[in-house]
Design an enzyme around this catalytic site. Structure first.
Site, PDB file in Angstrom:
ATOM      1  N   CYS A 154       2.796 -16.285  -9.598  1.00 32.79           N
ATOM      2  CA  CYS A 154       2.541 -17.727  -9.555  1.00 32.79           C
ATOM      3  C   CYS A 154       3.090 -18.347  -8.280  1.00 32.79           C
ATOM      4  O   CYS A 154       3.276 -19.567  -8.217  1.00 32.79           O
ATOM      5  CB  CYS A 154       3.196 -18.369 -10.762  1.00 32.79           C
ATOM      6  SG  CYS A 154       4.986 -18.181 -10.715  1.00 32.79           S
ATOM      7  N   GLN A 179      -6.357  -4.530  -5.876  1.00 34.90           N
ATOM      8  CA  GLN A 179      -7.175  -3.685  -6.777  1.00 34.90           C
ATOM      9  C   GLN A 179      -7.678  -4.570  -7.914  1.00 34.90           C
ATOM     10  O   GLN A 179      -8.799  -5.030  -7.889  1.00 34.90           O
ATOM     11  CB  GLN A 179      -6.378  -2.480  -7.256  1.00 34.90           C
ATOM     12  CG  GLN A 179      -6.189  -1.451  -6.128  1.00 34.90           C
ATOM     13  CD  GLN A 179      -5.485  -0.183  -6.573  1.00 34.90           C
ATOM     14  OE1 GLN A 179      -5.338   0.099  -7.738  1.00 34.90           O
ATOM     15  NE2 GLN A 179      -5.033   0.606  -5.612  1.00 34.90           N
ATOM     16  N   CYS A 200      -0.852  -2.246  -9.623  1.00 34.97           N
ATOM     17  CA  CYS A 200      -2.001  -1.377  -9.320  1.00 34.97           C
ATOM     18  C   CYS A 200      -1.842  -0.564  -8.044  1.00 34.97           C
ATOM     19  O   CYS A 200      -2.141   0.625  -8.030  1.00 34.97           O
ATOM     20  CB  CYS A 200      -3.260  -2.215  -9.141  1.00 34.97           C
ATOM     21  SG  CYS A 200      -3.718  -3.222 -10.522  1.00 34.97           S
ATOM     22  N   VAL A 234      19.791 -30.124 -13.490  1.00 34.35           N
ATOM     23  CA  VAL A 234      18.808 -29.102 -13.144  1.00 34.35           C
ATOM     24  C   VAL A 234      18.502 -29.179 -11.653  1.00 34.35           C
ATOM     25  O   VAL A 234      18.117 -30.229 -11.144  1.00 34.35           O
ATOM     26  CB  VAL A 234      17.517 -29.273 -13.978  1.00 34.35           C
ATOM     27  CG1 VAL A 234      16.402 -28.432 -13.413  1.00 34.35           C
ATOM     28  CG2 VAL A 234      17.790 -28.867 -15.413  1.00 34.35           C
ATOM     29  N   ASN A 243      16.291 -24.857 -11.738  1.00 40.37           N
ATOM     30  CA  ASN A 243      15.709 -24.614 -13.077  1.00 40.37           C
ATOM     31  C   ASN A 243      15.545 -23.114 -13.384  1.00 40.37           C
ATOM     32  O   ASN A 243      14.829 -22.749 -14.294  1.00 40.37           O
ATOM     33  CB  ASN A 243      14.354 -25.321 -13.204  1.00 40.37           C
ATOM     34  CG  ASN A 243      13.912 -25.479 -14.644  1.00 40.37           C
ATOM     35  OD1 ASN A 243      14.717 -25.768 -15.524  1.00 40.37           O
ATOM     36  ND2 ASN A 243      12.629 -25.244 -14.910  1.00 40.37           N
ATOM     37  N   THR A 244      16.224 -22.275 -12.643  1.00 42.47           N
ATOM     38  CA  THR A 244      16.037 -20.838 -12.886  1.00 42.47           C
ATOM     39  C   THR A 244      16.940 -20.330 -14.002  1.00 42.47           C
ATOM     40  O   THR A 244      16.799 -19.206 -14.460  1.00 42.47           O
ATOM     41  CB  THR A 244      16.320 -19.998 -11.614  1.00 42.47           C
ATOM     42  OG1 THR A 244      17.677 -20.211 -11.243  1.00 42.47           O
ATOM     43  CG2 THR A 244      15.404 -20.366 -10.476  1.00 42.47           C
ATOM     44  N   LEU A 279      23.511 -22.840  -5.456  1.00 46.48           N
ATOM     45  CA  LEU A 279      24.834 -22.218  -5.475  1.00 46.48           C
ATOM     46  C   LEU A 279      25.591 -22.701  -6.712  1.00 46.48           C
ATOM     47  O   LEU A 279      26.145 -21.904  -7.478  1.00 46.48           O
ATOM     48  CB  LEU A 279      25.577 -22.620  -4.188  1.00 46.48           C
ATOM     49  CG  LEU A 279      27.013 -22.172  -4.034  1.00 46.48           C
ATOM     50  CD1 LEU A 279      27.099 -20.668  -4.013  1.00 46.48           C
ATOM     51  CD2 LEU A 279      27.612 -22.746  -2.755  1.00 46.48           C
ATOM     52  N   GLU A 322      -6.578   8.653 -13.110  1.00 48.62           N
ATOM     53  CA  GLU A 322      -5.349   8.952 -13.838  1.00 48.62           C
ATOM     54  C   GLU A 322      -4.432   9.994 -13.187  1.00 48.62           C
ATOM     55  O   GLU A 322      -3.222   9.940 -13.335  1.00 48.62           O
ATOM     56  CB  GLU A 322      -5.712   9.505 -15.223  1.00 48.62           C
ATOM     57  CG  GLU A 322      -6.525   8.580 -16.063  1.00 48.62           C
ATOM     58  CD  GLU A 322      -6.900   9.266 -17.368  1.00 48.62           C
ATOM     59  OE1 GLU A 322      -7.850  10.062 -17.366  1.00 48.62           O
ATOM     60  OE2 GLU A 322      -6.221   9.013 -18.370  1.00 48.62           O
TER      61      GLU A 322
HETATM   62  C1  FAD Z   1      13.817 -14.019 -12.044  1.00 53.16           C
HETATM   63  C2  FAD Z   1      15.264 -14.321 -11.845  1.00 53.16           C
HETATM   64  C3  FAD Z   1      16.049 -13.391 -11.212  1.00 53.16           C
HETATM   65  C4  FAD Z   1      17.396 -13.650 -11.031  1.00 53.16           C
HETATM   66  N1  FAD Z   1      18.175 -12.706 -10.430  1.00 53.16           N
HETATM   67  C5  FAD Z   1      19.497 -12.941 -10.275  1.00 53.16           C
HETATM   68  C6  FAD Z   1      20.337 -11.965  -9.698  1.00 53.16           C
HETATM   69  O1  FAD Z   1      19.888 -10.886  -9.315  1.00 53.16           O
HETATM   70  N2  FAD Z   1      21.641 -12.245  -9.588  1.00 53.16           N
HETATM   71  C7  FAD Z   1      22.168 -13.447  -9.994  1.00 53.16           C
HETATM   72  O2  FAD Z   1      23.344 -13.682  -9.820  1.00 53.16           O
HETATM   73  N3  FAD Z   1      21.403 -14.381 -10.545  1.00 53.16           N
HETATM   74  C8  FAD Z   1      20.082 -14.151 -10.706  1.00 53.16           C
HETATM   75  N4  FAD Z   1      19.314 -15.091 -11.303  1.00 53.16           N
HETATM   76  C9  FAD Z   1      19.951 -16.306 -11.802  1.00 53.16           C
HETATM   77  C10 FAD Z   1      19.922 -17.414 -10.765  1.00 53.16           C
HETATM   78  O3  FAD Z   1      20.596 -17.073  -9.617  1.00 53.16           O
HETATM   79  C11 FAD Z   1      20.580 -18.616 -11.373  1.00 53.16           C
HETATM   80  O4  FAD Z   1      19.795 -18.984 -12.471  1.00 53.16           O
HETATM   81  C12 FAD Z   1      20.625 -19.755 -10.409  1.00 53.16           C
HETATM   82  O5  FAD Z   1      21.494 -19.534  -9.363  1.00 53.16           O
HETATM   83  C13 FAD Z   1      20.979 -21.023 -11.111  1.00 53.16           C
HETATM   84  O6  FAD Z   1      20.734 -22.084 -10.216  1.00 53.16           O
HETATM   85  P1  FAD Z   1      19.710 -23.236 -10.565  1.00 53.16           P
HETATM   86  O7  FAD Z   1      19.844 -24.263  -9.511  1.00 53.16           O
HETATM   87  O8  FAD Z   1      18.361 -22.701 -10.743  1.00 53.16           O
HETATM   88  O9  FAD Z   1      20.310 -23.718 -11.940  1.00 53.16           O
HETATM   89  P2  FAD Z   1      19.673 -24.636 -13.032  1.00 53.16           P
HETATM   90  O10 FAD Z   1      18.848 -23.846 -13.964  1.00 53.16           O
HETATM   91  O11 FAD Z   1      19.024 -25.806 -12.397  1.00 53.16           O
HETATM   92  O12 FAD Z   1      21.024 -25.069 -13.760  1.00 53.16           O
HETATM   93  C14 FAD Z   1      21.833 -24.091 -14.324  1.00 53.16           C
HETATM   94  C15 FAD Z   1      23.055 -24.658 -15.055  1.00 53.16           C
HETATM   95  O13 FAD Z   1      24.043 -25.034 -14.112  1.00 53.16           O
HETATM   96  C16 FAD Z   1      24.455 -26.377 -14.318  1.00 53.16           C
HETATM   97  N5  FAD Z   1      24.608 -26.989 -13.000  1.00 53.16           N
HETATM   98  C17 FAD Z   1      23.796 -26.844 -11.937  1.00 53.16           C
HETATM   99  N6  FAD Z   1      24.305 -27.499 -10.875  1.00 53.16           N
HETATM  100  C18 FAD Z   1      25.448 -28.053 -11.300  1.00 53.16           C
HETATM  101  C19 FAD Z   1      26.431 -28.865 -10.669  1.00 53.16           C
HETATM  102  N7  FAD Z   1      26.331 -29.202  -9.400  1.00 53.16           N
HETATM  103  N8  FAD Z   1      27.478 -29.263 -11.396  1.00 53.16           N
HETATM  104  C20 FAD Z   1      27.614 -28.921 -12.702  1.00 53.16           C
HETATM  105  N9  FAD Z   1      26.712 -28.172 -13.346  1.00 53.16           N
HETATM  106  C21 FAD Z   1      25.657 -27.746 -12.641  1.00 53.16           C
HETATM  107  C22 FAD Z   1      23.374 -27.002 -15.117  1.00 53.16           C
HETATM  108  O14 FAD Z   1      23.886 -28.029 -15.936  1.00 53.16           O
HETATM  109  C23 FAD Z   1      22.803 -25.870 -15.902  1.00 53.16           C
HETATM  110  O15 FAD Z   1      23.500 -25.734 -17.102  1.00 53.16           O
HETATM  111  C24 FAD Z   1      17.961 -14.870 -11.484  1.00 53.16           C
HETATM  112  C25 FAD Z   1      17.150 -15.813 -12.117  1.00 53.16           C
HETATM  113  C26 FAD Z   1      15.826 -15.545 -12.310  1.00 53.16           C
HETATM  114  C27 FAD Z   1      14.970 -16.568 -13.002  1.00 53.16           C
HETATM  115  S1  FES Z   2       4.460 -16.054 -13.628  1.00 52.96           S
HETATM  116 FE1  FES Z   2       5.789 -14.459 -13.133  1.00 52.96          FE
HETATM  117  S2  FES Z   2       7.051 -15.399 -11.679  1.00 52.96           S
HETATM  118 FE2  FES Z   2       5.889 -17.014 -12.407  1.00 52.96          FE
HETATM  119  S1  FES Z   3      -3.728  -5.501  -7.572  1.00 50.94           S
HETATM  120 FE1  FES Z   3      -3.454  -5.442  -9.737  1.00 50.94          FE
HETATM  121  S2  FES Z   3      -1.451  -6.118  -9.932  1.00 50.94           S
HETATM  122 FE2  FES Z   3      -1.666  -5.964  -7.802  1.00 50.94          FE
END
Ligand code: FAD
Ligand code: FES
Ligand code: FES
Length: 1297
Positions: A23, A84, A122, A223, A226-227, A313, A1228
């Site tokens: 996406c 593919q 693929c 937020v 939002n990860t 961070l 295959e």
């Molecule tokens: C696909 C995927 C892979 C990932 N891989 C890794 C990885 O390999 N290693 C790793 O360490 N992490 C990994 N993560 C986690 C990611 O690093 C954390 O989710 C991210 O750093 C959180 O930051 P955000 O801004 O998205 O938080 P948000 O989702 O926006 O917020 C997270 C939480 O923190 C609080 N918050 C945020 N900012 C503040 C602030 N300033 N003060 C007080 N509270 C606050 C919020 O209230 C909330 O509860 C992964 C996440 C995903 C989705």
């Molecule tokens: S649909 Fe897989 S990363 Fe968004």
């Molecule tokens: S071409 Fe099918 S997932 Fe990449």
């Protein structure tokens, strides 16, 4: 963010949780003070739309389109054969495009980093990377010396021509929208409030306002990216009525260089932090940047670029996940948090948060994190960070660590020590007792011993009830410390070489982590005969017919179809019990939900709910009892996807648990729970042969299942036509005829009322057959009941939960052999975990027996297979269909024989390989000439023996890192076992303007079948490919088509297309003869005027194949493919991590119709095989609940997993009299060759074990994960953690001599 409502469907849904990159979009923002525009890639599935206020979003449609101009990224991805099935392609395009917007001439390191967050199931990535390389500043060619002699006349290494590519012209890119720029410059920043149906989003602009908000709504999350919050809300049912978005507040975005370090705003993205640290490292003296380097080390592999671009961070720190890669290193480094709440500001060391051992200390719910201070390191201070994850990149860590030591001035006496671990328990944890105890100690071996002992005492991990990797985590805890010990020892030597000895030479290589490099590759194939007409496309590397559509996002998949008037969305309700009686289903609350239209159960099925393809049924809706977790019990239809899912969660089902609950093969054997029939094959006199052999080994290997992980999840749109009970079913399937049959049977209407349409499928790999029929029936029953169109698109989690995958397998073997390596007798038993219904499990068991000999002639052979009936979701067909498992068992006992005889595995392989015309164990004749050719060529091209010597030499010089190399041959029989399964039909229309519409029964799921069929029609009709179009596969045009399975699509449909074209040409011939100089259009016009029919069907009866299981004899196959692969790997014995260094594949696929497509199939299957054999691990709870339900938990190979050097050669001068244009079906076969990596890893492990004097006969299971590799490299650390010297000694391997 949803693109559906604005009809921009190029952006794809692959997982919804940020883990696949399908996406990916580009976000652009303008900063009025600096007047800078920032472009970054992000995952649309996690981006809250409210966060995009003032930002420009570019989707793949904005990059280029066939209606305007195709962008060079799209063009090159398509022309380099980088798509593919095409489902991942828009995401790939967006990641590459965003990089190029920021850096039009990137380095190959930047390019490969940009793709770390994008999965492709693929291609195996090689062709995608080829496209990427064309944009990079400098890339290495790959033509190692052994290849040079093979590059001769008629041999080609070019699959595309760069001359055709448009140049990348950055001036042609879309500009940032001026209105947004004006808005940013002129509008004063003000608080934004967005109110939705259930949620309010508040985005303040000042810190005071934020603190007020937080005081008023202490439970509201902040937020930023939002990860963390996003996945919790989507997948774990957390709900927040108010969300506060602080990203626009200046104080949270500061970057301040202070005398003692850096202060970074909490809302800074991880990418920004990475850039700032990189710059700081280049600016400051090395002594001051140790903390920066260690943090940067973690940031390199944390998530993918899309995640790092948005994740903050502060979010990483505050969410306090145990998997945070930053908290351990930041805490160990004495980083300080600047916190604020209404009327109060304070500073606390990050380490304080984790001081209580549960990560709850100190921060109140009203407090927010404003910024983080990362200090400079001091003289005599050393800092490191470590992590081990199931995949090197874009994977949450299993365990990680941050460590810091400060020495008394000029000494190696510990003044301060700080050690933090992540991943071990539910939060980051500090080893403070250990650290205090070690203060004052010298940095030497005694300190190391004590440290390890103390660490294991202090970091108590909970028991291993839920299959947690407790022993592995413990081992990592001490192994990381040991690595830190070595690093510091080496640094001390650098500081004072006279006093400190440093690290012995043979230990040093472990100080380097494996890096992902841009792979070098070469593809070699036989060029076409120079006398072939330039218009004739057969044998040429023609681009996938839909390549450009894939890359522009214009390719339409089921979920992209425009909504039909009154359409409803369907969400399934699945069983949460593995074996239980359904006591009651309460739908009352669900029916009250907003937008809910109806609930569908077994009672709504007008006719067939249970399909009996064998003794046990395949079931649409569970009626009285459930037989696995994930079985569909009922379904909710509502006006939107969200409403349907919300209501589905409210359906309450009461169960009464039934006994027994059988989950594993062992339990099925105990309860004698099998699907019938069991199968057996036997030749020679096995028992007698065992009497005469020199040696016998016995053992077993467990092979885990595999999730298909097609990028497009199961998708159906059922549209009732309103009259005569007709229904159109648009479905992502490999077998439209079975969908038609099942839907018709469930509705109780004749098949002629059900029209099944398949434009393309976003990957299938065997997973879109019977299961799709059941899901299509669910949608059709709902459409029938409601008289509305019904759309069913499974979420990734539901797809993984419901649909099953490759069969887990146990192979038990007894092998008798002579001291010279000749294997005389083999007795094997295979058990496959079929799950709760038969699906195709009996066939899979049969194929596993028929193909178990792989490349070897075993004179006395007995093999059995049975399908275990368990309470897991029913397993299904999967690329290779039993062969990848049974042949792995075979290769395992081959290496077992090598271990026992002291001969090398390749010698045992050579000694026992089919060498002359022979018969298989079921009396089918074969000529193995090309097997031997593949083997010899692979030996030569890989320079096997010289590299093996180099590997031995490397292993002598390196203690903690070892290399391994293995070469594996393959015989892959082609056939479906019976004639009717390989019949095929085609329909070809010629219109009066000369254009041709071609259709056939094959399904395009990425394997390029339509491209090849157009090539066939082009040759037969002698017209350019551009005049031929393929629209869709449909039961309306080609009835009763067989499934596109078993590598047979091109073979059988090609014959049918050829037949149809020849019929047409025969009709046209008199007209052509009369006017030989005429054009195609002249002839067509004339034919029409002479009332010659311009439409023809073509038919292929299928191959004459048969198998008599009573006699154990037959000709179930038509021909054989052959191949060989040599792989080399390097392992890190301290962590179990490994790197795929090089793979050379030689394949006999006859005369390739399209070498680009065929090589793509080989590479893609090979990489899928790497996944099967070395990384993909399904995990179930003790109650039978699948835990691995998305790319976060289930790791398929990513860009970092493909070999650094990757070559594929097609065997030249190979003919096949049985298939179209002497080709061979290739879909295959390549998967099994992935096991060359498994055996190379085994070789590396063997070398460790030999050096350490460990038991030399040992067994490894599949997947051979880092955990298993670490356990098999037993050492003092594993002994400390697991309590025994050699964990593998406990595995069931025995010898009778
Ligand atoms: C696909 C995927 C892979 C990932 N891989 C890794 C990885 O390999 N290693 C790793 O360490 N992490 C990994 N993560 C986690 C990611 O690093 C954390 O989710 C991210 O750093 C959180 O930051 P955000 O801004 O998205 O938080 P948000 O989702 O926006 O917020 C997270 C939480 O923190 C609080 N918050 C945020 N900012 C503040 C602030 N300033 N003060 C007080 N509270 C606050 C919020 O209230 C909330 O509860 C992964 C996440 C995903 C989705
Ligand atoms: S649909 Fe897989 S990363 Fe968004
Ligand atoms: S071409 Fe099918 S997932 Fe990449």
């Amino acid at each position: 963010m949803t693109a559906f409502s604005v009809r921009l469907t190029g952006t794809k849904y692959g997982c919804g949780g940020g883990g696949c990159g399908a996406c990916t979009v580009m976000i652009s923002t303008y900063e009025p003070t600096s007047k800078k525009i920032r472009h970054y890639s992000a995952n649309a599935c996690l981006l809250p739309i409210c966060s995009l206020y003032g930002a420009a979003v570019t989707t793949v449609e904005g990059v280029g389109s066939t209606k305007t101009r195709i962008h060079p990224v799209q063009e090159r991805l398509a022309k380099c054969h980088g798509s593919q099935c095409g489902f991942c392609s828009p995401g790939m395009v967006m990641s590459i495009y965003t990089l190029l917007r920021n850096n039009p001439e990137p380095t190959s390191e930047q390019m490969i980093a940009a793709l770390a967050g994008n999965l492709c199931r693929c291609t195996g990535y090689r062709p995608i990377l080829d496209a990427c390389k064309t944009f990079c500043k400098y890339t290495l060619p790959f033509l190692p010396p052994p290849y040079s002699p093979y590059i001769t006349l008629f041999i080609s290494t070019r699959l595309f021509s760069t001359d055709e590519f448009q140049p990348l012209d950055p001036t042609q890119e879309l500009i940032f929208p001026p209105e947004l720029m004006r808005m940013a410059e002129n509008q004063p920043k003000r608080t934004l409030v967005f109110c939705g149906e259930r949620m309010t989003w508040i985005s303040p602009v000042s810190l005071d306002e934020l603190l007020d908000l937080k005081a008023a709504h202490p439970k509201a999350p902040l937020v930023v990216g939002n990860t963390s919050v996003g996945p919790e809300m989507k997948f774990r049912g957390v709900f927040h009525p108010i969300v506060i978005a602080p990203a626009r507040i200046l104080d949270l975005n500061v970057v301040t260089h202070m005398d003692d370090g850096l202060t970074l705003g909490a809302a800074c993205s991880l990418s920004l932090v990475k850039d700032i640290l990189t710059n700081a490292i280049s600016e400051f003296p090395e002594e001051k940047t140790k903390v920066f380097c260690a943090v940067l080390q973690q940031l390199r592999t944390l998530g993918g670029e899309q995640i790092r671009n948005v994740a903050s961070l502060g979010g990483n720190i505050i969410s306090r996940k145990s998997t945070s890669d930053l908290n351990p290193v930041l805490a160990a480094s004495n980083c300080v948090l600047n916190l604020a709440s209404k009327g109060r500001k304070r500073q606390i060391p990050l380490s304080d948060i984790f001081a209580d051992g549960v990560g709850n200390n100190t921060i109140t719910s009203e407090e927010i994190l404003v910024s983080v201070h990362i200090p400079h390191s001091r003289k005599g201070e050393y800092v490191s960070a470590f992590r081990q994850a199931p995949r090197r990149e874009n994977a949450l860590p299993i365990t990680n660590a941050g460590m810091r030591v400060l020495f008394e001035d000029g000494t190696d006496i510990i003044k301060d020590l700080s050690i933090f671990y992540g991943g071990a328990i539910s939060t980051t944890i500090c080893a403070k007792q250990t650290c205090w105890t070690l203060i004052g100690r010298h940095w030497n071996e005694q300190m190391l011993d004590e440290a390890c002992r103390l660490l294991l005492q202090e970091i108590a991990l909970p028991g291993s009830a839920s299959g947690e990797k407790v022993d592995y985590k413990k081992t990592l805890i001490v192994s990381f410390f040991y690595r830190f010990f070595l690093e510091v020892l080496q640094s001390l030597k650098k500081m004072d070489p006279c006093h400190y000895p440093g690290v012995p030479m043979e230990y040093r290589s472990v100080l380097q982590d494996f890096q992902t490099k841009m792979p070098q590759s070469i593809q070699i194939y036989q060029d076409i005969d120079p006398s072939q007409s330039p218009q004739d496309p057969v044998g040429r590397p023609i681009m996938h017919q839909s390549g450009i559509m894939h890359a522009t996002g214009e390719a339409v998949y089921v979920d992209d179809l425009p909504s039909v008037d009154g359409e409803l969305f369907l969400a399934v309700v699945t069983s949460s019990r593995a074996h239980a009686k359904i006591v009651s289903i309460d739908t009352s609350e669900a029916l009250q939900g907003p937008g809910v239209f109806d609930i569908i159960t077994a009672h709504d099925v007008p006719a067939t709910n249970e399909f009996y393809y064998s003794d046990d049924p395949e079931i649409i809706f569970a009626r009285n009892k459930v037989i696995c977790v994930g079985q569909i019990v009922c379904a909710v239809v509502a006006d939107s996807d969200v409403h349907a899912k919300q209501a589905a969660a409210k359906v309450k089902i009461e169960y009464e648990v039934l006994e027994p609950v059988i989950l594993t093969i062992e339990e099925a054997i105990k309860h004698n729970s099998f699907f019938e029939p069991k199968r057996k094959l036997e030749q020679g006199n096995v028992d007698q042969a065992f009497e005469t052999v020199d040696n016998i080994i016995e053992g077993e290997i467990h092979i885990g299942g595999q999730e298909h992980f097609y990028m497009e999840t199961q998708s159906v749109l059922a549209v009732p036509k309103g009259e005569d009970k007709e229904m159109d079913v648009y479905v992502s399937t490999q077998h439209p005829a079975i969908i038609q049959e099942m839907v018709a049977a469930s509705l109780g209407v004749p098949a002629n009322r059900i029209m099944c349409h398949v434009k393309r499928v976003g990957g299938a790999f065997g997973g879109k057959l019977l299961k799709t029929g059941l899901l299509a029936s669910v949608a059709a029953v709902a459409a029938n009941k409601t008289s509305r169109a019904v759309r069913l698109i499974l979420s990734r989690g539901d797809d993984m939960l419901i649909t099953g995958g490759r069969h887990p397998f146990i192979g038990k073997y007894k092998v008798g052999f002579m001291n010279d390596g000749r294997i005389r007798a083999v007795d094997t038993k295979y058990y496959i975990n079929a799950g709760c219904t038969p699906d195709e499990s009996i066939l899979v068991a049969e194929v596993s027996l028929l193909k178990m000999d792989n490349a070897y002639k075993i004179p006395n052979l007995r093999c059995w297979a049975c399908a275990c009936k368990t309470n897991l979701p029913s397993n299904a067909a999967f690329r290779g269909f039993g062969f990848p498992q049974s042949a792995l068992v075979t290769e395992t006992w081959i290496t077992g024989v090598a271990d026992k005889t002291g001969l090398s595995p390749e010698k045992i392989r050579e000694i026992n390989m089919y060498k002359e015309n022979a018969q298989t164990h079921f009396k089918q004749k074969l000529d193995p000439q090309n097997l031997i050719r593949c083997w010899n060529e692979c030996m030569e091209k890989s320079a096997y023996y010289s590299r093996k010597t180099a590997v031995i030499e490397f292993n002598k010089q390196n203690y903690w890192k070892k290399k391994g190399i293995a070469i594996v041959p393959m015989k892959f029989p082609f056939g479906l076992g019976t004639r009717y399964l390989s019949q095929a039909a085609a329909l070809v229309h010629i219109y009066t303007d000369g254009s041709v519409l071609l259709t056939h029964g094959g399904i395009e799921m990425g394997q390029g079948i339509h491209t090849k069929m157009i090539q066939v029609a082009s040759r037969e009709l002698n017209i350019p490919m551009s005049r031929i179009h393929f629209c869709e596969t449909s039961t309306r045009t080609v009835p009763n088509a067989c499934a596109s399975v078993g590598s047979a699509g091109t073979d059988v449909n090609g014959m049918a297309v050829k037949d149809a074209c020849q019929t047409l040409l025969k009709r046209l011939q008199p007209i052509i003869n009369k006017n030989p100089k005429g054009t195609w259009n002249d002839w067509i016009k004339e034919a029409f005027e002479q009332s010659v029919s311009l439409s023809a069907t073509g038919y292929f009866r299928g191959y004459d194949e048969n198998m008599d299981w009573e006699k154990g004899e037959g000709q179930p196959f038509t021909y054989f493919l052959y191949g060989a692969a040599c792989s080399e790997v390097e392992i890190n014995c301290l962590t179990g991590d490994h790197k795929n260094l090089r793979t050379d594949i030689v394949m006999d696929i006859g005369c390739s119709i399209n070498p680009a497509v065929d090589i793509g199939q080989i590479e893609g299957a090979f990489v899928q095989g790497i996944g099967l054999y070395t990384m993909e691990e399904l995990k179930y709870s003790p109650e039978g609940v699948l835990c691995t339900r998305g790319p976060d938990q289930y790791k398929i190979p990513a860009v970092c997993d493909i070999p650094e050097q990757f070559s594929v050669s097609l065997l030249s001068s190979s003919q096949n009299p049985y298939a179209i244009y002497a080709s061979k079906g290739i879909g295959e076969a390549g998967l099994f060759l992935g096991c060359s990596v498994f055996f190379a890893l085994r070789d590396a492990v063997t070398s460790v074990r030999n050096e350490r004097g460990l038991k030399n006969t040992f067994s490894l299971n599949s997947p051979l994960t880092a955990e298993q590799i670490r356990a098999s490299c037993a050492d003092d650390f594993t002994e400390m953690c697991c309590g025994w010297q050699d964990p593998l000694a406990l595995l069931p391997v025995g010898s009778s001599d």
